[in-house]
Structure formats: structure tokens, C-alpha cells
Design a protein around this motif. Sequence first.
Motif, short mmCIF file in Angstrom:
data_model
loop_
_atom_site.label_atom_id
_atom_site.label_comp_id
_atom_site.label_asym_id
_atom_site.label_seq_id
_atom_site.Cartn_x
_atom_site.Cartn_y
_atom_site.Cartn_z
N GLU A 197 0.83 -1.22 0.00
CA GLU A 197 0.00 0.00 0.00
C GLU A 197 0.86 1.27 0.00
O GLU A 197 0.57 2.22 -0.71
CB GLU A 197 -0.91 0.03 1.25
CG GLU A 197 -2.08 -0.93 1.18
CD GLU A 197 -3.00 -0.67 0.00
OE1 GLU A 197 -3.26 0.51 -0.31
OE2 GLU A 197 -3.46 -1.64 -0.62
N THR A 198 1.90 1.28 0.85
CA THR A 198 2.63 2.54 1.05
C THR A 198 3.79 2.72 0.07
O THR A 198 4.12 3.84 -0.29
CB THR A 198 3.20 2.62 2.48
OG1 THR A 198 4.04 1.48 2.72
CG2 THR A 198 2.09 2.64 3.50
N ARG A 199 4.42 1.63 -0.37
CA ARG A 199 5.62 1.74 -1.20
C ARG A 199 5.38 1.36 -2.65
O ARG A 199 5.85 2.01 -3.57
CB ARG A 199 6.74 0.83 -0.67
CG ARG A 199 7.21 1.14 0.72
CD ARG A 199 7.86 2.53 0.77
NE ARG A 199 8.45 2.79 2.05
CZ ARG A 199 9.69 2.44 2.39
NH1 ARG A 199 10.45 1.80 1.55
NH2 ARG A 199 10.16 2.74 3.58
N VAL A 200 4.67 0.25 -2.86
CA VAL A 200 4.60 -0.30 -4.20
C VAL A 200 3.50 0.37 -5.03
O VAL A 200 3.74 0.86 -6.13
CB VAL A 200 4.36 -1.83 -4.15
CG1 VAL A 200 4.22 -2.38 -5.56
CG2 VAL A 200 5.51 -2.51 -3.41
N ARG A 201 2.28 0.42 -4.47
CA ARG A 201 1.15 0.93 -5.28
C ARG A 201 1.34 2.38 -5.71
O ARG A 201 1.05 2.70 -6.86
CB ARG A 201 -0.16 0.73 -4.53
CG ARG A 201 -0.54 -0.73 -4.45
CD ARG A 201 -1.86 -0.96 -3.79
NE ARG A 201 -2.97 -0.52 -4.62
CZ ARG A 201 -4.23 -0.56 -4.22
NH1 ARG A 201 -4.52 -1.00 -3.03
NH2 ARG A 201 -5.19 -0.16 -5.02
N PRO A 202 1.82 3.28 -4.82
CA PRO A 202 1.99 4.67 -5.28
C PRO A 202 2.98 4.76 -6.45
O PRO A 202 2.77 5.53 -7.39
CB PRO A 202 2.55 5.39 -4.06
CG PRO A 202 2.13 4.55 -2.89
CD PRO A 202 2.11 3.14 -3.38
N THR A 235 10.58 -5.85 -13.60
CA THR A 235 10.54 -4.78 -12.60
C THR A 235 9.91 -5.30 -11.33
O THR A 235 10.40 -5.06 -10.23
CB THR A 235 9.64 -3.63 -13.12
OG1 THR A 235 10.00 -3.36 -14.46
CG2 THR A 235 9.79 -2.40 -12.28
N LEU A 236 8.80 -6.01 -11.50
CA LEU A 236 8.08 -6.54 -10.35
C LEU A 236 9.00 -7.45 -9.55
O LEU A 236 9.20 -7.27 -8.37
CB LEU A 236 6.87 -7.33 -10.83
CG LEU A 236 6.16 -8.07 -9.69
CD1 LEU A 236 5.16 -7.13 -9.06
CD2 LEU A 236 5.42 -9.28 -10.17
N LYS A 237 9.59 -8.42 -10.27
CA LYS A 237 10.44 -9.40 -9.59
C LYS A 237 11.51 -8.67 -8.80
O LYS A 237 11.62 -8.80 -7.61
CB LYS A 237 11.13 -10.31 -10.61
CG LYS A 237 10.29 -11.38 -11.18
CD LYS A 237 10.08 -12.63 -10.45
CE LYS A 237 11.17 -13.49 -9.90
NZ LYS A 237 10.65 -14.30 -8.81
N ASN A 238 12.30 -7.84 -9.53
CA ASN A 238 13.47 -7.26 -8.88
C ASN A 238 13.09 -6.25 -7.81
O ASN A 238 13.46 -6.37 -6.66
CB ASN A 238 14.37 -6.59 -9.92
CG ASN A 238 14.72 -7.60 -11.00
OD1 ASN A 238 14.63 -8.80 -10.79
ND2 ASN A 238 15.11 -7.13 -12.16
#
Length: 196
Positions: free
Chosen positions: A133-138, A174-177
Motif C-alpha cells: 500500500e505505502t511503497r509499491v502501489r503509489p 521490474t516486479l520481480k526485482n
Amino acid sequence: MHAMLIETESTPNPATLKFLPGRPVMDMGTRDFASPEEAEASPLATALFALGDVTGVLFGRDFISVTIAPGAAWGDVKPDVLGIMVDHFLADMPLFHPPSATGIAVPAEEEEGGFADDPADADIVAQIRELIETRVRPAVANDGGDIIYRGFDKGHVYLKMQGACSGCPSSTATLKNGIETLLKHYVPEVTAVHAI
């Protein structure tokens, strides 16, 4: 007739453009439409799919991402997309049809295809969700996409990609790393991240 300026931004996926109407689109969260059938819940999404070249629509907090079919050209489609959006927002149309028995939105976590988390992992899952919520989605929202937590099982985190993220070739890497590194750093129990 008020003039309304809708800004457009490119995304990492050339087939997807992000449209910014300059006003809130969704109160919270995102809503992804991958077919005309799914789009039936929203008059705006329905109108966009009706253009024929549109294959995906994602509503975000302050943007709408539109993905077009391979072979379609944004030069042809963009004026129509902008026209539909301007009409929609100037008429103050609802984003969704009034709820009916069939149109009740299910929170993303409860959709099929999720994993039942082990209650013993509750603390780990809470940490993973918080980080997403705080790091990935934004970060992903900047590219016109979204990521939804789908489950945690024996060290493996399962995530679903939406919008601009789901189709671009770079997204899986990108997702993986990126996300894997982030989650492993903060949550040592995580061993791998998978896009489903």
C-alpha cells in the motif's frame, strides 16, 4: 459548454495512455476493466470499449488508463477517447451504474484466484500489505497501473498486475526485482514474489 482540459501522459507500455481529467475519478482504490462485459458496470468504460480499438480501461484516483489493441494507432483513437471523457465529466455522469444485485463490487482481496492466508502468518501478511500500500502501489500508479495483493504461502508472495503494468514486457522483471528486493529487505520471511 465549459472547456475542459484532459491531460494525457504516456506510460511504459506504448499501447496504454494515461488520461488526467483534473478531478478525482475514484474515491479510493482502482478499478480495472479487461473486457466489454466487465465494463458493463460503468457507463464511461462501456463507451470507451464501444470504440472498438480499446482493450483495457483502468480507473485510478485521479486518472484513467486506456489500452488499445495491437495495430490500433493512438493518433486515430485519442480524439474519440478524449471526446467521450469530456462528455462524461461535463455531464457529471456517475462513474458506475447504480448498484444492482449483479453490480455489487467485490473487494479485490475476495475475488477468486486469491490464496487463503495461514492465520499463523497474519503478522507477516500485515507487513506485506502495508508495504504494498505505502511503497509499491503509489510507485506503480505513476505508470498508470496497479498491483493487488493476492496471497502469501510458505515464503512466496502472489500479486496481480493491472492496467499499464499487466501488459508491458518490462513489468515482470521490474516486479520481480524491485518488489522482491523491497519485501525481502523488510520481511525476511519472504523468499519470492510471483505475478499471477
